[in-house]
Write a protein that holds these residues in place. Sequence first.
Motif, PDB file in Angstrom:
ATOM      1  N   SER A  66      35.819  49.723  35.918  1.00 53.04           N
ATOM      2  CA  SER A  66      37.104  49.214  36.395  1.00 53.04           C
ATOM      3  C   SER A  66      37.305  49.633  37.835  1.00 53.04           C
ATOM      4  N   GLY A  67      38.232  48.966  38.502  1.00 50.73           N
ATOM      5  CA  GLY A  67      38.507  49.297  39.900  1.00 50.73           C
ATOM      6  C   GLY A  67      39.410  48.254  40.516  1.00 50.73           C
ATOM      7  N   ARG A  68      39.459  48.224  41.837  1.00 52.44           N
ATOM      8  CA  ARG A  68      40.341  47.279  42.520  1.00 52.44           C
ATOM      9  C   ARG A  68      39.546  46.125  43.098  1.00 52.44           C
ATOM     10  N   LEU A  69      40.200  44.985  43.246  1.00 56.91           N
ATOM     11  CA  LEU A  69      39.626  43.823  43.908  1.00 56.91           C
ATOM     12  C   LEU A  69      40.181  43.766  45.325  1.00 56.91           C
ATOM     13  N   SER A  70      39.300  43.661  46.290  1.00 57.23           N
ATOM     14  CA  SER A  70      39.705  43.630  47.694  1.00 57.23           C
ATOM     15  C   SER A  70      39.562  42.228  48.265  1.00 57.23           C
ATOM     16  N   CYS A  71      40.401  41.912  49.235  1.00 58.26           N
ATOM     17  CA  CYS A  71      40.319  40.628  49.917  1.00 58.26           C
ATOM     18  C   CYS A  71      38.922  40.469  50.504  1.00 58.26           C
ATOM     19  N   MET A  87      34.106  35.302  40.385  1.00 58.54           N
ATOM     20  CA  MET A  87      33.767  34.514  41.568  1.00 58.54           C
ATOM     21  C   MET A  87      32.900  35.370  42.479  1.00 58.54           C
ATOM     22  N   LYS A  88      32.066  34.713  43.268  1.00 57.34           N
ATOM     23  CA  LYS A  88      31.058  35.426  44.051  1.00 57.34           C
ATOM     24  C   LYS A  88      31.678  36.431  45.015  1.00 57.34           C
ATOM     25  N   TRP A  89      32.868  36.126  45.576  1.00 59.68           N
ATOM     26  CA  TRP A  89      33.473  37.038  46.547  1.00 59.68           C
ATOM     27  C   TRP A  89      33.848  38.380  45.914  1.00 59.68           C
ATOM     28  N   MET A  90      33.923  38.428  44.574  1.00 57.20           N
ATOM     29  CA  MET A  90      34.259  39.674  43.892  1.00 57.20           C
ATOM     30  C   MET A  90      33.095  40.662  43.852  1.00 57.20           C
ATOM     31  N   SER A  91      31.893  40.199  44.190  1.00 58.86           N
ATOM     32  CA  SER A  91      30.688  41.029  44.035  1.00 58.86           C
ATOM     33  C   SER A  91      30.806  42.381  44.717  1.00 58.86           C
ATOM     34  N   SER A 102      23.652  39.259  34.955  1.00 59.96           N
ATOM     35  CA  SER A 102      24.180  38.664  33.725  1.00 59.96           C
ATOM     36  C   SER A 102      25.580  38.089  33.901  1.00 59.96           C
ATOM     37  N   VAL A 103      26.190  38.300  35.083  1.00 59.26           N
ATOM     38  CA  VAL A 103      27.545  37.802  35.328  1.00 59.26           C
ATOM     39  C   VAL A 103      27.485  36.350  35.792  1.00 59.26           C
ATOM     40  N   ARG A 104      28.302  35.512  35.174  1.00 59.50           N
ATOM     41  CA  ARG A 104      28.349  34.090  35.525  1.00 59.50           C
ATOM     42  C   ARG A 104      29.441  33.881  36.573  1.00 59.50           C
ATOM     43  N   PHE A 105      29.069  33.732  37.838  1.00 56.94           N
ATOM     44  CA  PHE A 105      30.026  33.468  38.907  1.00 56.94           C
ATOM     45  C   PHE A 105      30.369  31.974  38.902  1.00 56.94           C
ATOM     46  N   GLU A 106      31.615  31.668  38.590  1.00 59.18           N
ATOM     47  CA  GLU A 106      32.014  30.283  38.361  1.00 59.18           C
ATOM     48  C   GLU A 106      31.903  29.402  39.605  1.00 59.18           C
ATOM     49  N   ASP A 107      32.104  29.973  40.796  1.00 62.46           N
ATOM     50  CA  ASP A 107      32.038  29.146  41.999  1.00 62.46           C
ATOM     51  C   ASP A 107      30.598  28.823  42.392  1.00 62.46           C
ATOM     52  N   GLU A 108      29.625  29.333  41.641  1.00 60.31           N
ATOM     53  CA  GLU A 108      28.230  28.965  41.862  1.00 60.31           C
ATOM     54  C   GLU A 108      27.751  27.937  40.834  1.00 60.31           C
ATOM     55  N   GLN A 109      28.649  27.561  39.898  1.00 59.45           N
ATOM     56  CA  GLN A 109      28.287  26.627  38.842  1.00 59.45           C
ATOM     57  C   GLN A 109      28.754  25.219  39.204  1.00 59.45           C
ATOM     58  N   PRO A 110      28.032  24.199  38.714  1.00 61.24           N
ATOM     59  CA  PRO A 110      28.523  22.818  38.917  1.00 61.24           C
ATOM     60  C   PRO A 110      29.827  22.632  38.167  1.00 61.24           C
ATOM     61  N   GLY A 122      40.407  43.209  53.904  1.00 62.44           N
ATOM     62  CA  GLY A 122      40.091  44.175  52.852  1.00 62.44           C
ATOM     63  C   GLY A 122      41.289  44.676  52.078  1.00 62.44           C
ATOM     64  N   ALA A 123      42.389  43.917  52.086  1.00 64.68           N
ATOM     65  CA  ALA A 123      43.597  44.357  51.383  1.00 64.68           C
ATOM     66  C   ALA A 123      43.360  44.422  49.872  1.00 64.68           C
ATOM     67  N   ASN A 124      44.046  45.323  49.226  1.00 57.59           N
ATOM     68  CA  ASN A 124      43.998  45.433  47.771  1.00 57.59           C
ATOM     69  C   ASN A 124      44.810  44.275  47.172  1.00 57.59           C
ATOM     70  N   ILE A 125      44.128  43.330  46.525  1.00 56.38           N
ATOM     71  CA  ILE A 125      44.824  42.150  46.019  1.00 56.38           C
ATOM     72  C   ILE A 125      44.821  42.069  44.486  1.00 56.38           C
ATOM     73  N   GLY A 126      44.200  43.021  43.829  1.00 59.96           N
ATOM     74  CA  GLY A 126      44.177  42.981  42.369  1.00 59.96           C
ATOM     75  C   GLY A 126      43.299  44.069  41.800  1.00 59.96           C
ATOM     76  N   LYS A 127      42.863  43.879  40.579  1.00 62.44           N
ATOM     77  CA  LYS A 127      42.026  44.881  39.920  1.00 62.44           C
ATOM     78  C   LYS A 127      41.140  44.214  38.870  1.00 62.44           C
ATOM     79  N   PHE A 128      40.160  44.984  38.403  1.00 66.79           N
ATOM     80  CA  PHE A 128      39.279  44.480  37.356  1.00 66.79           C
ATOM     81  C   PHE A 128      39.061  45.571  36.318  1.00 66.79           C
ATOM     82  N   ALA A 129      38.833  45.146  35.093  1.00 69.42           N
ATOM     83  CA  ALA A 129      38.525  46.056  33.994  1.00 69.42           C
ATOM     84  C   ALA A 129      37.632  45.292  33.021  1.00 69.42           C
ATOM     85  N   TRP A 130      36.354  45.620  33.010  1.00 71.91           N
ATOM     86  CA  TRP A 130      35.431  44.901  32.130  1.00 71.91           C
ATOM     87  C   TRP A 130      35.820  45.068  30.662  1.00 71.91           C
TER      88      TRP A 130
END
Length: 350
Positions: free
Chosen positions: A269-274, A242-246, A179-187, A280-288
């Motif tokens: 919630s959790g961290r976003l990794s490179c 974005m797809k790399w966040m999967s 159900s997640v819309r990954f923007e880099d897969e969209q036109p 694999g560096a910690n570059i951010g975080k996510f919280a739905w």
Amino acid sequence: MAMNRIPGHNIYVGGILSLKNKAALERENITHVVSVLRLSPSEELFSNFQHHKIDVDDVDYENLLEHFPAAIKFIQSGLDSNGGVLVHCAMGKSRSASVCIAYLLHQQRSALTPQSALEIIKQGRPLCEPNDGFMQQLELYHEMGCPDDVTTHPVYQRWLYRREVEDSVACGRAPEIKSVRFEDEQPMRPQSEDKGEVEIKCRKCRRGIASSKYIISHEQEKRSNARAHSNVDCAHIFLHPMKWMSSSLFPAAGADDPNGQYSGDAPLSGRLSCPNPTCGANIGKFAWQGMQCSCNSWVVPALCLTKARVDIANKPKTRGNPPPGALGIRLPPGMRPAENNDIGSGRGNL
């Protein structure tokens, strides 16, 4: 108040009782009726009219937006046939007014806003007042440019995706990957040439992560605390999915289902990794469920990069093919352009 005319238009707004006022319907030459409610009045009431029905309840979360184009087309067909159009709901207050606002916006995209269109309608029927959810959908419709097809528009699809996220979070669960819309897969629509492109890279490995078209802008809110700084710089960059966040959002997806249809539990919630597997560096975080930026604005859902852990640079704007010399290529004698102050000096020809 059975039904009232919208000033300047042969369109009437009313409640369900207006259908029983045969004398008024005949007097105003009503030929087309739009019913915006989930109730099912007797079909005999519509035997003398062209009828268009929209099955929605008067609740904030109802999707009325998807019905705007068909309703507008139907209303226009009634006006083009020199007839009158009645748009009704139960009370002639919220749902019917929303559809009429959408029609006015479509007719005068650049001249009206949802609020100014509502004010026009209230001149004829003062009790009109769409619920907050419908007003937000009208704002979205206006932002989209009032298209004839909303369902394929990227803004509408993002709105649907966010609704699904809100439903999942309300149940204490992260959304499913499907159900997640990954923007880099969209036109993607082409960006304006006047806007500079921003490139974001991992500060540790220099791997490209995102660019301007994936950034979500959010307005900074002034803090009520007088001692706090109202113009605090944002410490985060919020992105569309974005797809790399999967691998961060759905950590078990790769192992359980290599085709990306994993639907098991995922963290809220959790961290976003490179995305670079050797970094694999910690570059951010996510919280739905959303998070508050340092500028005091809430972003929901929140998928963000920490500015201290990435590098941000403006891509140089290039129009057409740059001359070879602009790329640092040494030109052979005779092809080097003479500088203004070197004309006739012989420099550049040796």
